[in-house]
Motif scaffolding. Sequence first.
Motif, short mmCIF file in Angstrom:
data_model
loop_
_atom_site.label_atom_id
_atom_site.label_comp_id
_atom_site.label_asym_id
_atom_site.label_seq_id
_atom_site.Cartn_x
_atom_site.Cartn_y
_atom_site.Cartn_z
N GLY A 9 0.79 -1.22 0.00
CA GLY A 9 0.00 0.00 0.00
C GLY A 9 0.82 1.28 0.00
N LEU A 10 2.15 1.14 0.00
CA LEU A 10 3.02 2.32 0.01
C LEU A 10 3.23 2.85 -1.41
CD1 LEU A 10 5.04 4.11 1.69
CD2 LEU A 10 6.80 2.46 1.04
N GLU A 11 3.11 4.16 -1.55
CA GLU A 11 3.40 4.79 -2.83
C GLU A 11 4.93 4.80 -3.03
OE1 GLU A 11 2.93 9.10 -5.12
OE2 GLU A 11 2.58 8.94 -2.98
N THR A 88 6.79 10.90 3.64
CA THR A 88 7.31 9.88 4.57
C THR A 88 6.44 9.76 5.82
OG1 THR A 88 8.89 11.54 5.39
CG2 THR A 88 9.70 9.94 3.78
N ARG A 89 5.67 10.79 6.16
CA ARG A 89 4.74 10.65 7.30
C ARG A 89 3.63 9.64 6.95
NH1 ARG A 89 5.18 13.63 11.69
NH2 ARG A 89 6.56 15.45 11.69
N LYS A 90 3.11 9.74 5.73
CA LYS A 90 2.15 8.74 5.28
C LYS A 90 2.79 7.36 5.25
CE LYS A 90 -0.85 11.54 2.26
NZ LYS A 90 -1.31 11.72 0.86
N ALA A 91 4.03 7.33 4.79
CA ALA A 91 4.76 6.05 4.72
C ALA A 91 4.90 5.43 6.09
CB ALA A 91 6.13 6.27 4.09
N LEU A 92 5.19 6.25 7.11
CA LEU A 92 5.34 5.73 8.46
C LEU A 92 4.04 5.10 8.94
CD1 LEU A 92 7.10 5.39 10.98
CD2 LEU A 92 6.36 7.67 11.72
N SER A 93 2.91 5.73 8.63
CA SER A 93 1.61 5.17 9.01
C SER A 93 1.37 3.82 8.33
CB SER A 93 0.48 6.13 8.64
OG SER A 93 0.22 7.02 9.68
N VAL A 94 1.60 3.78 7.03
CA VAL A 94 1.36 2.56 6.25
C VAL A 94 2.26 1.44 6.73
CG1 VAL A 94 1.58 1.54 3.95
CG2 VAL A 94 0.52 3.79 4.21
N ILE A 95 3.55 1.73 6.84
CA ILE A 95 4.53 0.70 7.21
C ILE A 95 4.31 0.22 8.65
CG2 ILE A 95 7.00 0.38 7.71
CD1 ILE A 95 7.55 2.02 5.14
N SER A 96 3.99 1.14 9.56
CA SER A 96 3.76 0.76 10.95
C SER A 96 2.53 -0.14 11.08
CB SER A 96 3.57 2.01 11.81
OG SER A 96 4.72 2.82 11.77
N ALA A 97 1.45 0.22 10.38
CA ALA A 97 0.24 -0.61 10.43
C ALA A 97 0.51 -1.99 9.84
CB ALA A 97 -0.89 0.08 9.67
N GLU A 159 2.71 9.24 17.81
CA GLU A 159 3.18 9.08 16.43
C GLU A 159 2.70 7.73 15.91
OE1 GLU A 159 3.85 10.01 13.33
OE2 GLU A 159 5.19 11.48 14.25
N SER A 160 2.52 7.60 14.61
CA SER A 160 1.86 6.42 14.05
C SER A 160 2.50 5.10 14.45
CB SER A 160 1.77 6.54 12.53
OG SER A 160 3.04 6.74 11.96
#
Length: 488
Positions: A9-11, A88-97, A159-160
């Motif tokens: 799901g990461l761009e 990268t903030r969106k990336a942190l959310s996606v990767i953490s989830a 933080e996510s």
Amino acid sequence: MKINKLIEGLEMIETNIKNFDEDIKDVAYSSKNVEDGFAFICIKGFKTDGHEYIDEAIERGAKLIIVDEFYDTSKLKDKVLFIKTSNTRKALSVISANFFEHPSKNFLLIGVTGTNGKTSTTFMIKSILEQSGHKVGLIGTVKNMIGQKEIEAKHTTPESYDLQKLFFEMKKENVDSVVMEVSSHSLELHRVDCCDFDVGVFTNLTQDHLDFHGTMENYFAAKLKLFEMSKKRVVNVDDEWGRKIIRIYPDSVTYGINSKADVCAMSVKLYVNKNQFELRQLDNDNKEQVTLNIPGIFSVYNALAAASCAYALGIDLKTIKAGLESVKAIPGRFEIVESNDKFTIVIDYAHTPDGLLNLMKTVDEVAKGRKVLLFGCGGDRDRTKRPIMGEIAGKMADFVIVTSDNPRTEDPIKIIEDILVGLQKTNAEYVVIPDRFEAIKYAIKNAKENDFIVLAGKGHETYQILKDRTIHFDEREVVRSILEELKK
């Protein structure tokens, strides 16, 4: 976890990865937390930029680096695996989830947003859910909880990565419901992007955080994101911004006192240490008499928000009543820390114009003598609210003590000068004492019979943030120490 699963799901704009089956041990967004085999995600913060710490992360053993679209990846091609993404903030959310396997899909998740009332509302929802047999997790300003176990809270909304890790711990502890405060910052900074919200609750919107959002419209747009993410929505119909949400989401469950709503409070009676009201559901005319052990009309609104959330979840009115009535004092929310024959001292977290106004209205209802208000404003935050709060203080209190809150990097005197612009529009008596300890000592030492002394702004906080350091500062302890000193 294998890279292909981690980045689902990461761009992805660019990468040098050839084998997506390689394992990643864990994820970090601070280079200091990186260990061998970690993925390091470079976040641009308000003070530092994670991209500046890539070499340190590699030295610590980072296997994969996630950078934003403006980073020159030629520096990395021969050093380490990398992925370039747009945010990268969106990336942190996606990767953490992904890393914690989307734990919020495994329990009921309730998010509460608004300028004021988030903390009290989450505590009340937690109590109602527990009354109906749920094991509940709590995430918020005062503390995080897994059932009855308390965990220190560093941010209103973590933080996510920290949030998903906390969700994961809650899942392991068999929590079946989680209620959390959702700040506008967390919504704007993508901390809650991959959370599976079952219910979103809106308390109110008044001026705050304009240093970050710029305008009330932007502030509202940030809050609105929670309702785009939620399956069900609960909204305060007495709030003008709440009515805007209802126009966008007409299927929202509504609550109010002054408007027709799905859940409402009638025959409200306010006392010094409690409220009584009739809790009524519009669709079936069910009603229960509720005694709430927290004073103030704003507490009735918080109780309605919690009751409406429970109503949206199908919880019966008797259980809602029992849950609300079992809530005692909430830390730093109209918390009486001293009451004797001479005076009463209350601490409260009110740090916005509306919060201060509601607080002083409550004091107005219960004070027998002078209303003495001690407050300051936080540094490095919205300056425009300072004169507004000063004017409210001058109009609502009999005597005002202007002091420091958390000055942070700002000069405390400059903050106080901003407050005085509004305060001096009134005829209020006031004194300026920048040192908060000395200000509290002054209030107690000069107290008159039946004074109602309000220490506003710090509430549950046990620290004060100064220019060069953070010091321990718990107003409960401060009051006790001053009282002991004055006895000698």
